[in-house]
Design a protein around this motif. Structure first.
Motif, PDB file in Angstrom:
ATOM      1  N   GLY A 126      44.286 -21.689  -3.709  1.00 28.69           N
ATOM      2  CA  GLY A 126      43.141 -21.609  -2.809  1.00 28.69           C
ATOM      3  C   GLY A 126      42.930 -22.861  -1.983  1.00 28.69           C
ATOM      4  N   VAL A 127      43.721 -23.904  -2.254  1.00 27.15           N
ATOM      5  CA  VAL A 127      43.545 -25.191  -1.583  1.00 27.15           C
ATOM      6  C   VAL A 127      44.772 -25.584  -0.766  1.00 27.15           C
ATOM      7  CG1 VAL A 127      43.093 -27.656  -1.924  1.00 27.15           C
ATOM      8  CG2 VAL A 127      41.990 -25.966  -3.412  1.00 27.15           C
ATOM      9  N   VAL A 128      45.956 -25.418  -1.353  1.00 33.82           N
ATOM     10  CA  VAL A 128      47.179 -25.917  -0.736  1.00 33.82           C
ATOM     11  C   VAL A 128      47.844 -24.832   0.110  1.00 33.82           C
ATOM     12  CG1 VAL A 128      47.497 -27.477  -2.674  1.00 33.82           C
ATOM     13  CG2 VAL A 128      48.677 -25.272  -2.675  1.00 33.82           C
ATOM     14  N   GLU A 129      48.896 -25.235   0.823  1.00 32.69           N
ATOM     15  CA  GLU A 129      49.621 -24.276   1.653  1.00 32.69           C
ATOM     16  C   GLU A 129      50.431 -23.297   0.812  1.00 32.69           C
ATOM     17  OE1 GLU A 129      53.405 -24.186   4.747  1.00 32.69           O
ATOM     18  OE2 GLU A 129      52.345 -26.068   4.401  1.00 32.69           O
ATOM     19  N   HIS A 130      51.125 -23.827  -0.228  1.00 30.44           N
ATOM     20  CA  HIS A 130      52.017 -22.982  -1.007  1.00 30.44           C
ATOM     21  C   HIS A 130      52.209 -23.572  -2.399  1.00 30.44           C
ATOM     22  CE1 HIS A 130      55.892 -21.254  -2.352  1.00 30.44           C
ATOM     23  NE2 HIS A 130      55.540 -20.206  -1.618  1.00 30.44           N
ATOM     24  N   VAL A 131      52.337 -22.687  -3.386  1.00 28.53           N
ATOM     25  CA  VAL A 131      52.553 -23.095  -4.774  1.00 28.53           C
ATOM     26  C   VAL A 131      53.842 -22.460  -5.288  1.00 28.53           C
ATOM     27  CG1 VAL A 131      51.671 -23.092  -7.137  1.00 28.53           C
ATOM     28  CG2 VAL A 131      50.073 -23.246  -5.218  1.00 28.53           C
ATOM     29  N   THR A 132      54.702 -23.288  -5.871  1.00 26.34           N
ATOM     30  CA  THR A 132      55.894 -22.795  -6.561  1.00 26.34           C
ATOM     31  C   THR A 132      55.710 -23.041  -8.050  1.00 26.34           C
ATOM     32  OG1 THR A 132      57.322 -23.316  -4.681  1.00 26.34           O
ATOM     33  CG2 THR A 132      58.389 -23.006  -6.810  1.00 26.34           C
ATOM     34  N   LEU A 133      55.706 -21.956  -8.836  1.00 29.96           N
ATOM     35  CA  LEU A 133      55.531 -22.089 -10.281  1.00 29.96           C
ATOM     36  C   LEU A 133      56.895 -22.010 -10.967  1.00 29.96           C
ATOM     37  CD1 LEU A 133      52.778 -20.812 -12.559  1.00 29.96           C
ATOM     38  CD2 LEU A 133      55.140 -20.352 -13.225  1.00 29.96           C
ATOM     39  N   ILE A 134      57.169 -22.993 -11.832  1.00 32.53           N
ATOM     40  CA  ILE A 134      58.436 -23.085 -12.546  1.00 32.53           C
ATOM     41  C   ILE A 134      58.183 -22.874 -14.037  1.00 32.53           C
ATOM     42  CG2 ILE A 134      60.446 -24.527 -13.056  1.00 32.53           C
ATOM     43  CD1 ILE A 134      60.212 -23.941 -10.110  1.00 32.53           C
ATOM     44  N   GLU A 135      58.843 -21.865 -14.627  1.00 33.91           N
ATOM     45  CA  GLU A 135      58.691 -21.588 -16.052  1.00 33.91           C
ATOM     46  C   GLU A 135      60.070 -21.562 -16.721  1.00 33.91           C
ATOM     47  OE1 GLU A 135      58.163 -20.661 -19.866  1.00 33.91           O
ATOM     48  OE2 GLU A 135      56.604 -21.405 -18.528  1.00 33.91           O
ATOM     49  N   PHE A 136      60.200 -22.310 -17.822  1.00 35.87           N
ATOM     50  CA  PHE A 136      61.473 -22.418 -18.540  1.00 35.87           C
ATOM     51  C   PHE A 136      61.884 -21.094 -19.196  1.00 35.87           C
ATOM     52  CE2 PHE A 136      64.056 -23.449 -22.270  1.00 35.87           C
ATOM     53  CZ  PHE A 136      64.997 -24.304 -21.730  1.00 35.87           C
ATOM     54  N   ALA A 137      60.918 -20.386 -19.780  1.00 36.79           N
ATOM     55  CA  ALA A 137      61.224 -19.132 -20.475  1.00 36.79           C
ATOM     56  C   ALA A 137      61.549 -18.032 -19.461  1.00 36.79           C
ATOM     57  CB  ALA A 137      60.047 -18.721 -21.345  1.00 36.79           C
ATOM     58  N   ASP A 138      61.987 -16.870 -20.000  1.00 33.62           N
ATOM     59  CA  ASP A 138      62.389 -15.788 -19.097  1.00 33.62           C
ATOM     60  C   ASP A 138      61.227 -14.929 -18.635  1.00 33.62           C
ATOM     61  OD1 ASP A 138      61.812 -14.472 -21.413  1.00 33.62           O
ATOM     62  OD2 ASP A 138      63.822 -13.650 -21.725  1.00 33.62           O
ATOM     63  N   GLN A 139      59.993 -15.299 -19.047  1.00 38.42           N
ATOM     64  CA  GLN A 139      58.802 -14.621 -18.550  1.00 38.42           C
ATOM     65  C   GLN A 139      57.594 -15.536 -18.705  1.00 38.42           C
ATOM     66  OE1 GLN A 139      58.098 -11.097 -20.861  1.00 38.42           O
ATOM     67  NE2 GLN A 139      58.067 -12.179 -22.810  1.00 38.42           N
ATOM     68  N   LEU A 140      56.566 -15.259 -17.924  1.00 44.39           N
ATOM     69  CA  LEU A 140      55.342 -16.054 -18.019  1.00 44.39           C
ATOM     70  C   LEU A 140      54.653 -15.765 -19.349  1.00 44.39           C
ATOM     71  CD1 LEU A 140      53.907 -15.692 -14.393  1.00 44.39           C
ATOM     72  CD2 LEU A 140      55.376 -17.496 -15.320  1.00 44.39           C
ATOM     73  N   LYS A 141      54.096 -16.799 -19.956  1.00 45.10           N
ATOM     74  CA  LYS A 141      53.483 -16.661 -21.274  1.00 45.10           C
ATOM     75  C   LYS A 141      51.964 -16.532 -21.213  1.00 45.10           C
ATOM     76  CE  LYS A 141      55.586 -20.461 -22.049  1.00 45.10           C
ATOM     77  NZ  LYS A 141      56.037 -21.756 -22.618  1.00 45.10           N
ATOM     78  N   ALA A 142      51.400 -16.579 -20.025  1.00 44.62           N
ATOM     79  CA  ALA A 142      49.948 -16.527 -19.861  1.00 44.62           C
ATOM     80  C   ALA A 142      49.415 -15.119 -20.122  1.00 44.62           C
ATOM     81  CB  ALA A 142      49.570 -16.969 -18.451  1.00 44.62           C
ATOM     82  N   ASP A 143      48.095 -15.024 -20.270  1.00 48.83           N
ATOM     83  CA  ASP A 143      47.450 -13.728 -20.466  1.00 48.83           C
ATOM     84  C   ASP A 143      47.749 -12.807 -19.284  1.00 48.83           C
ATOM     85  OD1 ASP A 143      46.382 -14.800 -22.766  1.00 48.83           O
ATOM     86  OD2 ASP A 143      44.417 -15.218 -21.867  1.00 48.83           O
ATOM     87  N   ALA A 144      47.873 -11.509 -19.575  1.00 50.97           N
ATOM     88  CA  ALA A 144      48.268 -10.540 -18.554  1.00 50.97           C
ATOM     89  C   ALA A 144      47.336 -10.538 -17.347  1.00 50.97           C
ATOM     90  CB  ALA A 144      48.322  -9.139 -19.180  1.00 50.97           C
ATOM     91  N   VAL A 145      46.042 -10.719 -17.587  1.00 50.99           N
ATOM     92  CA  VAL A 145      45.102 -10.684 -16.463  1.00 50.99           C
ATOM     93  C   VAL A 145      45.345 -11.860 -15.526  1.00 50.99           C
ATOM     94  CG1 VAL A 145      43.320 -11.977 -17.737  1.00 50.99           C
ATOM     95  CG2 VAL A 145      42.656 -10.476 -15.838  1.00 50.99           C
ATOM     96  N   LEU A 146      45.727 -13.025 -16.076  1.00 49.69           N
ATOM     97  CA  LEU A 146      46.023 -14.188 -15.243  1.00 49.69           C
ATOM     98  C   LEU A 146      47.326 -13.997 -14.467  1.00 49.69           C
ATOM     99  CD1 LEU A 146      45.085 -17.079 -17.716  1.00 49.69           C
ATOM    100  CD2 LEU A 146      43.769 -16.281 -15.743  1.00 49.69           C
ATOM    101  N   VAL A 147      48.337 -13.437 -15.139  1.00 53.10           N
ATOM    102  CA  VAL A 147      49.617 -13.193 -14.476  1.00 53.10           C
ATOM    103  C   VAL A 147      49.438 -12.215 -13.318  1.00 53.10           C
ATOM    104  CG1 VAL A 147      51.934 -12.246 -14.766  1.00 53.10           C
ATOM    105  CG2 VAL A 147      50.949 -13.699 -16.547  1.00 53.10           C
ATOM    106  N   SER A 148      48.640 -11.178 -13.555  1.00 57.85           N
ATOM    107  CA  SER A 148      48.388 -10.189 -12.496  1.00 57.85           C
ATOM    108  C   SER A 148      47.709 -10.837 -11.296  1.00 57.85           C
ATOM    109  CB  SER A 148      47.517  -9.056 -13.049  1.00 57.85           C
ATOM    110  OG  SER A 148      47.205  -8.123 -12.038  1.00 57.85           O
ATOM    111  N   LYS A 149      46.733 -11.705 -11.552  1.00 55.33           N
ATOM    112  CA  LYS A 149      46.046 -12.404 -10.470  1.00 55.33           C
ATOM    113  C   LYS A 149      47.011 -13.301  -9.711  1.00 55.33           C
ATOM    114  CE  LYS A 149      42.722 -14.369  -8.060  1.00 55.33           C
ATOM    115  NZ  LYS A 149      42.078 -13.667  -6.940  1.00 55.33           N
ATOM    116  N   LEU A 150      47.850 -14.019 -10.452  1.00 57.64           N
ATOM    117  CA  LEU A 150      48.796 -14.929  -9.814  1.00 57.64           C
ATOM    118  C   LEU A 150      49.747 -14.179  -8.890  1.00 57.64           C
ATOM    119  CD1 LEU A 150      49.876 -17.909  -9.772  1.00 57.64           C
ATOM    120  CD2 LEU A 150      51.525 -17.160 -11.497  1.00 57.64           C
TER     121      LEU A 150
END
Length: 526
Positions: free
Chosen positions: A375-399
């Motif tokens: 909501g602040v920057v131009e662009h965000v690149t998220l880097i995750e070591f595992a083969d899937q995001l580990k966050a709660d499903a509602v957060l992943v859906s929002k992202l």
């Protein structure tokens, strides 16, 4: 500028002024200057002890000084101190107007004794929850000691200045034009850093203290709960903490502590300390433990050696040293820390407005950071070591719904690159194909979990392969008379509510240990 509710609240506070104050503004024709004028006019209209004029000639415009009547120096605010910093402004008004600060007299005396030329500049952002502590500490020091000057600079209003000084993290403090410190600091920490002999005096003072029945090392939720539960037993309790509240101080929002619908980290940390002090616990802040010395014989005294050389003694010790943000440990991370490498998106995110950044970590913290930054920057690149995001499903859906976010899973960060003065990019390897990629960007936010603060215990207390203190169901360690609780232990799920419960449990176990030492308890109740 202020709505009716804020005016009513502010008028109540201004009623506490004991002497008149004067607001001296240096303004230009900018929109921020017009808002600043409106704010100062509102303040002056709410109390006959406050006057305002635009006679200031400071080069930074807009800015204004909060001064005692008849004086022209005091705390200067450059930009508009709203958001988290409105409280800092209110306190500067009250303290300048003679209302006493809620600070121990010993601290006031230490500030007054500082001798030298101290010209501070502190850069902050209005969304930074770490900044007010530093701003308020330096403001207090300026009001107490006339040899200290402070300018509080809102980075968003002076973007060109922020870029020219390559400020990529707040709060950032300069002293006499040179970098002094970055990040949250208390007034005690600042004074200690300026007073080079304070460590020797502090060591001597602590060495002279009698042995405690229970000594808690660490002042986070686990340590605070341990101290309260132990003190309620009527025994002598001390807390030696690097900073009261611990990592809670760096938490933006707390919404899952049972019975507390919503609060923020600094408020929660302050409440922890207040309750500990309510039970007359001997709180020793800014104390970093460096060595644990077990008792030489059953029922003997355990010793804790501190960084400045002082030693505290106790019949039992509860270790609650917590944890800290984990580093990526790749080339460039340490070199560019606070120069594009950051760990607090709430604090430092606004400094990257309109720029490209990366978040390392796909757990709840990482995904929440990426959502916030998007909501602040131009662009965000998220880097995750595992083969899937580990966050709660509602957060992943929002992202995934955000148009300016790119996600790479199964990706290993290999390097943070820069030009010698600031971050310019990030390199990662696709773990499936082995292909290397480079992402041009201005900032990297590291959000990959925690590491326990237990290095000083190696060789003394049993640690897990992750560095956690090994404890049993009652908080016992493998050392007699030594207990542990909270995020520094092997107890699963690092949560505030769990840490508090474990702290209470450790205190009860320590008391149980003490009552089985007849001589010790006889001395304690004598």
């Amino acid at each position: 500028m202020l709505d009716d509710t804020m005016k009513t609240q502010l008028q109540t506070y201004l009623g506490m002024l004991r002497q008149p104050i004067h607001l001296i503004a240096s303004l230009d024709d900018s929109e921020t200057a017009r808002d600043t004028r409106g704010l100062l006019q509102d303040i002056a209209s709410l109390s006959d002890k406050v006057t305002f004029d635009e006679s200031g000639t400071d080069a930074r415009k807009p800015s204004f000084v909060v001064a005692r009547q008849g004086e022209t120096t005091g705390v200067r605010f450059a930009g508009l101190p709203l958001g988290h910093e409105f409280t800092s402004l209110v306190l500067a008004l009250l303290w300048t107007g003679g209302h006493p600060p809620k600070v121990e007299q010993e601290v006031i005396d230490s500030i007054k004794s500082l001798d030298g030329d101290f010209r501070f500049e502190v850069y902050m952002s209005l969304t930074c929850h770490n900044c007010p502590d530093v701003v308020q500490a330096l403001s207090l020091m300026t009001i107490v000691n006339p040899k200290i000057q402070t300018v509080v600079i809102e980075g968003g209003a002076f973007q060109a200045e922020v870029e020219s000084r390559q400020i990529m993290a707040v709060p950032m403090v300069f002293l006499n034009g040179e970098v002094f410190a970055s990040g949250r600091m208390t007034v005690e920490e600042i004074v200690a850093k300026l007073d080079t002999k304070s460590g020797e005096r502090e060591a001597a003072k602590l060495n002279a203290k009698d042995a405690y029945d229970v000594l808690v090392v660490g002042g986070g939720p686990a340590g605070a709960a341990a101290a309260v539960y132990a003190a309620r037993k009527g025994i002598r309790v001390g807390v030696a903490a690097e900073r009261m509240g611990g990592q809670v101080n760096d938490t933006m929002s707390i919404e899952n502590y049972i019975s507390v619908l919503e609060t923020d980290g600094p408020k929660f940390a302050a409440a922890l300390e207040a309750q500990v002090r309510h039970y007359e616990v001997d709180v020793m802040n800014l104390q970093r433990a460096e060595k644990l010395i077990p008792a030489e014989e059953p029922g003997g005294l355990v010793q804790v050696q501190l960084a400045h050389g002082g030693v505290l003694k106790a019949r039992s010790v509860i270790l609650s040293t917590g944890a800290r943000w984990r580093n990526v440990n790749v080339p460039g991370e340490q070199e560019y820390k606070n120069k594009g490498v950051a760990y607090c998106p709430h604090c430092d995110g606004p400094l990257f407005k309109g720029k490209r950044v990366s978040v390392i970590g796909g757990g709840n913290s990482g995904v929440e950071a990426a959502i916030d930054l998007a909501g602040v920057v131009e662009h965000v690149t998220l880097i995750e070591f595992a083969d899937q995001l580990k966050a709660d499903a509602v957060l992943v859906s929002k992202l995934k719904s955000l148009p300016n976010v790119e996600i790479h899973v199964n990706a290993q960060t290999t390097e943070i690159t820069g030009d010698g003065s600031k971050v310019t990019g990030l390199k990662y390897k696709d773990r499936a194909t082995g292909e290397e990629h480079t992402v041009p960007l201005a900032g990297v936010f590291v959000q990959i979990g925690l590491v326990p603060n237990t290095e000083f215990l190696k060789g003394t207390v049993e640690l897990s392969r992750f560095g956690e203190i090994v404890v049993d169901a009652k908080g016992h360690t493998n050392v007699a008379g030594v207990f542990a609780a909270g995020d520094c232990t092997t107890v699963p799920y690092k949560q505030i509510v769990i840490a508090a419960g474990e702290g209470a449990k450790a205190a009860l176990s320590a008391f149980d240990h003490l009552i089985r030492q007849p001589v010790a308890m006889a001395e304690a109740v004598a």
